[in-house]
Design an enzyme around this catalytic site. Structure first.
Site, short mmCIF file in Angstrom:
data_model
loop_
_atom_site.label_atom_id
_atom_site.label_comp_id
_atom_site.label_asym_id
_atom_site.label_seq_id
_atom_site.Cartn_x
_atom_site.Cartn_y
_atom_site.Cartn_z
N SER A 482 0.82 -1.22 0.00
CA SER A 482 0.00 0.00 0.00
C SER A 482 0.85 1.26 0.00
O SER A 482 0.61 2.19 -0.79
CB SER A 482 -0.95 -0.01 1.21
OG SER A 482 -0.24 0.03 2.43
N ASP A 483 1.86 1.34 0.89
CA ASP A 483 2.63 2.58 0.96
C ASP A 483 3.59 2.72 -0.22
O ASP A 483 3.85 3.82 -0.69
CB ASP A 483 3.36 2.72 2.30
CG ASP A 483 4.18 1.51 2.69
OD1 ASP A 483 4.21 0.53 1.92
OD2 ASP A 483 4.79 1.53 3.77
N CYS A 484 4.12 1.60 -0.72
CA CYS A 484 4.97 1.67 -1.92
C CYS A 484 4.15 2.14 -3.11
O CYS A 484 4.63 2.94 -3.94
CB CYS A 484 5.58 0.31 -2.22
SG CYS A 484 6.68 -0.29 -0.92
#
Length: 757
Positions: A482-484
């Site tokens: 998700s954060d990548c």
């Protein structure tokens, strides 16, 4: 000499989705390098060994030496130092930034990413040695030079008391000591080998602390498969769990992906009760690592015996009751006909999932631990299989060489660090001077986006959509995060607003929409975002965490870091596009509430993926500020500033120990040392939150420390590890020491030296 290869993928057993963009692996070339260069490398190794107890982390000197030779750059400005009475000027900031970015540009790979180490845990590398020993491939895959560097690394990270920690900065543990001792013996080292009888001292530590029966469950499995422990001493990992109906609350398909992909092959090996070949060394090891004769060990008692040095997450009573029931009642039943037919079906299901995940990750797996268990499982199923050959071909992607030796990485952090690097460089407002660097990095970002969902009926295989995502490492890895994905989207959007003649063609709009669709699919009902997949299980399932040395390993949980990254990216996207606007607005609103609701009473946030409260607070602040929160209108931000100011050290910096993660209490580094990466996180938080408009002096003090810490070549010194995971483990991100000081300096210059109207 060892040479780092970029984007090279020869051989019939390697597959790729993008021409191996981002691939990095090391090869030994006996003819490479000049005599002077080889002497320089040897000096680096000697210096690390000499200072190994004071400086535990290598500085990636071999890679940096090679790339700086391949990417020469002209002269950089002279270093500037500023004492307490000298005012920081715009000229000083610009010069310091040019020095930092110029240096960092020289260690960029030709495909646009920044190669670096992503290692630190000491239980990674022994599984490589053990897995290849079991399958009989150790000498075929690991050349004498490989084995030499592996032994160098293990010896270099042995603690003064003779043991090995769970990671390179940690106290000695049975997990680290038993596995690394066994690895040295499998590599041909005898008890008298190593400086000051290092191997024998390792054995003594093991015996003095109760013997290898105290190894945690993951270690017990590896020792068992090797043949120096017994399956009766392992808590059950029945493959029949894969046959449970999906509505069952404890279902392996609902686990955290990292755990799911690990317990798939583990359950296969457990169900087969597989034990590797009993070579001449195995009986000797059985006698070396226990305090009692091997045949007299009480294996049932050993199931729940764990060294106190290792025990971080003691089993709750309900977990021990479950394992006891399965061990004493269920397992004997499943060995008998007709119930043995159920075991056969479960084994087929487990290995089917292993093969599916291997193929969809181009044989990376989820990470190195799962990869090595899957490699052994594929060999057990068929030693001549294509799957096993493809596993072997992918092993070089996991190995990294530095001045401390050869280590095993998680799976690489190419995309993660590239996204941060781009934002750091852009913050300086010097883009026109670094067009080639930015153009290459933009190309890497575009080539690294995942363009498809997992193959076939992926939901049946418990997979989430991946189309539009970015992974932690490369497109070939395939595992969206998700954060990548959010940071990949963010930098793609930033590039889309820049001149194409400077940074290249912008990414297609549909691909941006794909990223947004994926990000929105992650959000939990409370507004938070997990890492790899949406949450699927209630929180109480975590009570069945079988990994005694880590916490939060079983199910997905929401993270402040992932939530912040998601709402930052969506906020920027919303300013430029109308796609799914209403859903994005609602997503951001609930994400903000999640961040605000998870603030600690002292004003901080716990960082799950970094060390620790400094890291979590930086993410939280950036997420709030990107969506309209300010020092004036947000009590949450004011509390965050108060927290950070309360932790500033006399030299103007910040320094937080990895012990904060495991103890869940902010802990300074030993001797109240500052760490430049954490100092940068704190400064970025204070600058973004508006502390500069209230009292800029603490910010000036921190920036002065960064300026004065810069080295003559524009680099910054390697200090303590600042990455973390699962509460009790750390991970090195070798480029952080360049990225975050550069970013903090850039933001300071941009905010404090605004152009005249």
């Amino acid at each position: 000499m060892w040479k780092l290869k970029i984007g090279d993928g020869e051989g019939q057993w390697l597959t790729t989705t993008n021409g191996h963009v981002g691939r990095q692996h090391w090869e030994f070339d006996a003819e490479a390098g000049t005599a002077e260069e080889r002497a320089q490398v040897e000096t680096m190794r000697q210096n690390f060994n000499k200072n190994r107890f004071r400086f535990k982390q290598s500085a990636d000197l071999l890679m940096r030496m090679q790339l700086r030779k391949e990417n020469p750059r002209g002269q950089i400005p002279l270093a500037i130092k500023v004492n307490e009475v000298v005012k920081i000027t715009e000229e000083t900031m610009t010069s310091t930034l040019r020095r930092a970015i110029s240096y960092y540009s020289t260690i960029q790979a030709h495909d646009g990413h920044w190669p670096s180490e992503s290692a630190g845990p000491l239980f990674f590398l022994p599984t490589l040695v053990m897995g290849l020993y079991i399958s009989g491939s150790i000498n075929a895959i690991l050349s004498p030079e490989h084995q030499k560097e592996i032994k160098r690394y293990i010896y270099n990270h042995q603690n003064e008391d003779g043991g090995w920690g769970m990671h390179i900065e940690g106290h000695s543990t049975m997990f680290g000591s038993a596995l690394n001792y066994v690895a040295l013996r499998l590599l041909g080292e005898g008890l008298e080998d190593g400086d000051d009888m290092a191997v024998d001292r390792g054995r003594k530590w093991i015996l003095d602390h109760g013997g290898a029966v105290g190894t945690p469950s993951w270690g017990k499995l590896w020792l068992t498969v090797l043949g120096v422990y017994e399956w009766d001493g392992c808590n059950p990992m029945p493959p029949e769990f894969w046959l449970l109906p999906k509505f069952f609350p404890i279902h392996l398909g609902k686990m955290l992906s990292y755990a799911r992909l690990l317990y798939m092959p583990m359950s296969y090996l457990y169900g087969k009760r597989f034990v590797g070949p009993i070579t001449g060394l195995i009986p000797s090891l059985r006698q070396e690592i226990y305090n009692e004769p091997y045949e007299e060990i009480n294996w049932n008692r050993a199931r729940n015996t764990f060294a106190k040095e290792d025990l971080y997450y003691p089993h709750p009573l309900v977990q021990d009751m479950l394992w006891g029931f399965l061990h004493h009642l269920t397992e004997p039943l499943l060995k008998r006909w007709p119930f043995s037919k159920l075991r056969d079906k479960a084994l087929r299901t487990a290995i089917e999932h292993v093969h599916y995940e291997d193929m969809n990750s181009r044989y990376f797996g989820s990470a190195c631990i799962a990869k090595m268990v899957s490699l052994v499982a594929c060999w057990v199923e068929d030693p001549n299989s294509e799957a096993y050959k493809r596993h072997l071909a992918r092993l070089p992607d996991y190995l990294w060489v530095a001045e401390d030796g050869m280590k095993m990485q998680t799976f690489g952090c190419q995309m993660w660090e590239a996204a941060f690097s781009i934002q750091a460089i852009l913050s300086a407002n010097l883009s026109e001077e670094y067009g080639p660097t930015l153009r290459k990095s933009h190309s890497f970002v575009k080539a690294s986006q995942v363009c498809d969902n997992p193959s076939g009926d992926f939901r049946k295989m418990y997979r989430h959509i991946s189309k539009g995502g970015w992974t932690f490492s490369t497109q070939d890895h395939g595992w969206q995060v998700s954060d990548c994905t959010a940071d990949g989207l963010k930098v793609a959007l930033l590039f889309s607003q820049m001149p194409q003649q400077l940074v290249g063609e912008k990414i297609e709009t549909e691909r941006l929409y794909d990223a947004v669709n994926l990000i929105l699919s992650y959000q939990s009902s409370n507004g938070g975002f997990p890492a790899w997949e949406p949450k699927r299980s209630p929180r109480w399932v975590e009570k069945f965490n079988p990994a005694e040395f880590m916490e939060d390993t079983v199910i997905e949980r929401d993270h402040v870091e992932c939530t912040s990254s998601a709402i930052q990216a969506l906020s920027l996207f919303k300013k430029l596009y109308t796609h799914r606007r209403k859903e994005i607005v609602r997503c951001i609103e609930t994400g903000i509430k999640f961040i605000e609701n998870n603030q600690e009473s002292d004003g901080s946030w716990y960082g799950f993926w970094g060390v620790c409260y400094t890291y979590g607070t930086w993410f939280a602040v950036e997420g709030l500020v990107s969506n309209g929160k300010t020092y004036d209108n947000s009590p949450t931000l004011r509390k965050a500033c108060d927290f950070l100011l309360s932790k500033q050290l006399p030299d103007g910096g910040w320094g937080e120990s990895y012990l904060s993660n495991s103890n869940k209490v902010y802990t300074n580094l030993e001797s109240n040392r500052s760490n430049l990466v954490q100092t940068s996180w704190a400064l970025l938080s204070l600058i973004s939150a508006g502390q500069g408009e209230i009292d800029p002096v603490p910010i000036h003090r921190g920036i002065r420390l960064l300026i004065n810490s810069q080295m003559e070549d524009g680099n910054f010194p390697q200090q303590e590890i600042t990455g973390a995971f699962m509460k009790n483990a750390v991970l090195q991100y070798a480029s952080y020491r360049n990225i975050f000081p550069m970013w903090a300096l850039g933001e300071y210059r941009r905010r404090f030296f605004k152009p005249s109207p």
